[in-house]
Write a protein that holds these residues in place. Structure first.
Motif, mmCIF file in Angstrom:
data_model
loop_
_atom_site.group_PDB
_atom_site.id
_atom_site.type_symbol
_atom_site.label_atom_id
_atom_site.label_comp_id
_atom_site.label_asym_id
_atom_site.label_seq_id
_atom_site.Cartn_x
_atom_site.Cartn_y
_atom_site.Cartn_z
ATOM 1 N N VAL A 160 -4.047 5.171 -14.011
ATOM 2 C CA VAL A 160 -5.254 5.636 -13.323
ATOM 3 C C VAL A 160 -5.809 4.570 -12.372
ATOM 4 C CG1 VAL A 160 -7.660 6.313 -13.681
ATOM 5 C CG2 VAL A 160 -5.850 7.349 -15.069
ATOM 6 N N PRO A 161 -5.983 3.305 -12.805
ATOM 7 C CA PRO A 161 -6.417 2.274 -11.844
ATOM 8 C C PRO A 161 -5.433 2.093 -10.692
ATOM 9 C CG PRO A 161 -6.748 1.513 -14.090
ATOM 10 C CD PRO A 161 -5.947 2.776 -14.184
ATOM 11 N N PHE A 162 -4.136 2.254 -10.966
ATOM 12 C CA PHE A 162 -3.126 2.100 -9.915
ATOM 13 C C PHE A 162 -3.273 3.179 -8.849
ATOM 14 C CE2 PHE A 162 1.005 2.867 -8.026
ATOM 15 C CZ PHE A 162 1.462 1.593 -7.733
ATOM 16 N N LEU A 163 -3.609 4.384 -9.265
ATOM 17 C CA LEU A 163 -3.776 5.469 -8.291
ATOM 18 C C LEU A 163 -4.944 5.199 -7.350
ATOM 19 C CD1 LEU A 163 -3.180 8.580 -10.603
ATOM 20 C CD2 LEU A 163 -1.596 7.570 -8.929
ATOM 21 N N LYS A 164 -5.962 4.521 -7.854
ATOM 22 C CA LYS A 164 -7.123 4.190 -7.015
ATOM 23 C C LYS A 164 -6.853 2.936 -6.189
ATOM 24 C CE LYS A 164 -11.362 4.022 -5.468
ATOM 25 N NZ LYS A 164 -11.847 4.960 -4.446
ATOM 26 N N TYR A 165 -6.314 1.912 -6.812
ATOM 27 C CA TYR A 165 -6.043 0.649 -6.127
ATOM 28 C C TYR A 165 -4.576 0.268 -6.359
ATOM 29 C CZ TYR A 165 -11.142 0.323 -6.001
ATOM 30 O OH TYR A 165 -12.488 0.571 -5.778
ATOM 31 N N PRO A 166 -3.651 0.871 -5.604
ATOM 32 C CA PRO A 166 -2.225 0.592 -5.809
ATOM 33 C C PRO A 166 -1.852 -0.829 -5.413
ATOM 34 C CG PRO A 166 -2.559 1.925 -3.844
ATOM 35 C CD PRO A 166 -3.885 1.845 -4.535
ATOM 36 N N ALA A 167 -0.798 -1.326 -6.043
ATOM 37 C CA ALA A 167 -0.331 -2.681 -5.764
ATOM 38 C C ALA A 167 0.278 -2.753 -4.367
ATOM 39 C CB ALA A 167 0.702 -3.090 -6.807
ATOM 40 N N ASN A 168 0.136 -3.889 -3.727
ATOM 41 C CA ASN A 168 0.698 -4.121 -2.399
ATOM 42 C C ASN A 168 1.638 -5.320 -2.422
ATOM 43 O OD1 ASN A 168 -0.683 -2.024 -1.054
ATOM 44 N ND2 ASN A 168 -2.497 -3.302 -0.814
ATOM 45 N N PRO A 169 2.710 -5.265 -1.657
ATOM 46 C CA PRO A 169 3.629 -6.403 -1.587
ATOM 47 C C PRO A 169 3.054 -7.523 -0.738
ATOM 48 C CG PRO A 169 4.331 -4.682 -0.096
ATOM 49 C CD PRO A 169 3.163 -4.123 -0.858
ATOM 50 N N PRO A 170 3.707 -8.698 -0.714
ATOM 51 C CA PRO A 170 3.262 -9.776 0.175
ATOM 52 C C PRO A 170 3.200 -9.292 1.620
ATOM 53 C CG PRO A 170 4.922 -10.574 -1.348
ATOM 54 C CD PRO A 170 4.872 -9.083 -1.536
ATOM 55 N N ALA A 171 2.347 -9.916 2.403
ATOM 56 C CA ALA A 171 2.130 -9.598 3.818
ATOM 57 C C ALA A 171 1.204 -8.407 3.999
ATOM 58 C CB ALA A 171 3.442 -9.339 4.562
ATOM 59 N N VAL A 172 0.751 -7.796 2.905
ATOM 60 C CA VAL A 172 -0.182 -6.683 2.992
ATOM 61 C C VAL A 172 -1.510 -7.126 2.382
ATOM 62 C CG1 VAL A 172 -0.698 -4.353 2.225
ATOM 63 C CG2 VAL A 172 1.625 -4.943 2.896
ATOM 64 N N GLY A 173 -2.588 -6.941 3.135
ATOM 65 C CA GLY A 173 -3.901 -7.341 2.642
ATOM 66 C C GLY A 173 -4.411 -8.573 3.370
ATOM 67 N N GLN A 174 -5.718 -8.686 3.447
ATOM 68 C CA GLN A 174 -6.358 -9.804 4.125
ATOM 69 C C GLN A 174 -6.754 -10.871 3.111
ATOM 70 O OE1 GLN A 174 -9.618 -8.166 6.332
ATOM 71 N NE2 GLN A 174 -8.364 -6.595 7.326
ATOM 72 N N ALA A 175 -6.522 -12.115 3.490
ATOM 73 C CA ALA A 175 -6.800 -13.223 2.573
ATOM 74 C C ALA A 175 -8.268 -13.276 2.167
ATOM 75 C CB ALA A 175 -6.380 -14.544 3.222
ATOM 76 N N GLY A 176 -9.155 -12.901 3.069
ATOM 77 C CA GLY A 176 -10.577 -12.996 2.786
ATOM 78 C C GLY A 176 -11.094 -11.959 1.806
ATOM 79 N N THR A 177 -10.291 -10.932 1.508
ATOM 80 C CA THR A 177 -10.751 -9.870 0.619
ATOM 81 C C THR A 177 -10.073 -9.928 -0.751
ATOM 82 O OG1 THR A 177 -9.067 -8.310 1.425
ATOM 83 C CG2 THR A 177 -11.188 -8.360 2.580
ATOM 84 N N ILE A 178 -9.329 -10.976 -1.026
ATOM 85 C CA ILE A 178 -8.610 -11.063 -2.298
ATOM 86 C C ILE A 178 -9.581 -10.996 -3.478
ATOM 87 C CG2 ILE A 178 -7.252 -12.580 -3.783
ATOM 88 C CD1 ILE A 178 -5.759 -13.536 -1.355
ATOM 89 N N GLY A 179 -10.669 -11.753 -3.389
ATOM 90 C CA GLY A 179 -11.636 -11.782 -4.478
ATOM 91 C C GLY A 179 -12.259 -10.424 -4.743
ATOM 92 N N SER A 180 -12.695 -9.745 -3.683
ATOM 93 C CA SER A 180 -13.334 -8.438 -3.855
ATOM 94 C C SER A 180 -12.337 -7.402 -4.339
ATOM 95 C CB SER A 180 -13.966 -7.987 -2.531
ATOM 96 O OG SER A 180 -12.982 -7.876 -1.511
ATOM 97 N N ARG A 181 -11.106 -7.454 -3.835
ATOM 98 C CA ARG A 181 -10.086 -6.496 -4.271
ATOM 99 C C ARG A 181 -9.753 -6.677 -5.753
ATOM 100 N NH1 ARG A 181 -5.262 -7.576 -1.541
ATOM 101 N NH2 ARG A 181 -6.101 -9.244 -0.264
ATOM 102 N N THR A 182 -9.656 -7.934 -6.170
ATOM 103 C CA THR A 182 -9.356 -8.223 -7.573
ATOM 104 C C THR A 182 -10.486 -7.753 -8.483
ATOM 105 O OG1 THR A 182 -8.045 -10.157 -6.919
ATOM 106 C CG2 THR A 182 -8.768 -10.044 -9.214
ATOM 107 N N SER A 183 -11.723 -8.010 -8.059
ATOM 108 C CA SER A 183 -12.880 -7.598 -8.856
ATOM 109 C C SER A 183 -12.955 -6.076 -8.982
ATOM 110 C CB SER A 183 -14.170 -8.130 -8.232
ATOM 111 O OG SER A 183 -14.169 -9.542 -8.196
ATOM 112 N N LEU A 184 -12.710 -5.378 -7.879
ATOM 113 C CA LEU A 184 -12.754 -3.925 -7.914
ATOM 114 C C LEU A 184 -11.670 -3.365 -8.836
ATOM 115 C CD1 LEU A 184 -13.419 -3.031 -4.167
ATOM 116 C CD2 LEU A 184 -14.918 -2.545 -6.116
ATOM 117 N N TYR A 185 -10.475 -3.939 -8.762
ATOM 118 C CA TYR A 185 -9.378 -3.426 -9.579
ATOM 119 C C TYR A 185 -9.662 -3.609 -11.065
ATOM 120 C CZ TYR A 185 -4.838 -2.927 -11.777
ATOM 121 O OH TYR A 185 -3.822 -2.538 -12.609
#
Length: 261
Positions: free
Chosen positions: A132-157
């Motif tokens: 269920v969490p994966f369906l909302k926030y699926p995993a992304n491979p390297p090169a996907v995602g912004q470095a500045g949002t790592i903290g917020s993305r991790t907290s949300l997940y």
């Protein structure tokens, strides 16, 4: 007995972690390698077009670039020993928590054998803790995602994981009470429906994250996410089966000793 179950849970988690590592290595690492290669190609292309940037005419731009930092851990180590260590420790930790959850629910879900209880618990945990969490926030491979949002993305997940787990526990407790009045089948359906409704509302209220670049190959993204799901399927399936096999004999023998006494 609790200590015995904990040891069995950690052992089952270790077995599950090793097998999940093998799956991740053969099915997940190729897409990771592809993503890393794409990241390097993009960075190299950006560097080559730097001469067209107005800033390139700045004298400071002609200063020699600092030497790249040497990798502390090579990619080869990361994809083998590092992968085994990370997934293995994760499996042991999850196995320990799984044994505690099993000790709590065993005997409270009706007259079920330890193997069946462990299998049902593993299936439910896979859905609530991962799928269920994966369906909302699926995993992304390297090169996907912004470095500045790592903290917020991790907290949300992890916040959504905790929320899903809490709603799942409440639904299970509510379903157990309904089962006494309406029967196990109806009680389970109502509790499952309540979980789906509540988690759907929560997912709709939480912010969505979509940082996949338009140029990123969809096949690589799909392969990576499919491998991520497969790794978790292997982990939870092996954990449930292995723990059920390891615990059933001990629990059966204990039951026989009590009857003889």
């Amino acid at each position: 007995m609790m200590r015995s179950l904990l040891v069995r849970g950690m052992l089952a988690g270790l077995i599950a972690g090793v097998l999940a590592t093998l799956f991740a290595y053969f099915f997940g690492e190729p897409s990771v390698e592809t993503a890393i290669g794409l990241e390097g190609t993009a960075a190299h292309s950006h560097h080559d077009t730097g001469a067209q940037d107005p800033a390139a005419h700045d004298p400071a731009a002609h200063e020699p670039a600092p030497a790249e930092e040497e990798e502390l851990v090579t990619r080869g180590v990361q994809s083998t020993v590092g992968l085994l260590t990370g997934v293995g420790l994760y499996g042991v930790a999850v196995g320990g928590l799984f044994s505690l959850a099993f000790a709590f629910v065993y005997g409270r879900l009706g007259i079920l054998r330890p193997r069946v209880t462990a299998a049902l618990l593993a299936g439910g945990a896979f859905v609530v803790v991962f799928l269920v969490p994966f369906l909302k926030y699926p995993a992304n491979p390297p090169a996907v995602g912004q470095a500045g949002t790592i903290g917020s993305r991790t907290s949300l997940y992890f916040g959504f994981v905790a929320l899903s787990l809490l709603i799942g526990i409440l639904a299970a407790a509510f379903g157990r009470k309904l089962a006494d009045k309406l029967g196990a089948w109806r009680g389970g359906l109502i509790a499952s429906g309540g979980y789906v409704v509540l988690i759907a509302v929560a997912a709709a209220l939480l912010p969505s994250i979509d940082e996949v670049p338009a140029e990123f190959p969809g096949s690589t993204l799909w392969t990576f996410r499919l491998a991520s799901v497969g790794t978790q399927v292997v982990l939870w399936t092996v954990l449930g089966l292995a723990f059920g096999a390891l615990s059933e004999k001990a629990l059966t023998e204990k039951s026989l000793v009590r009857k003889d006494a």
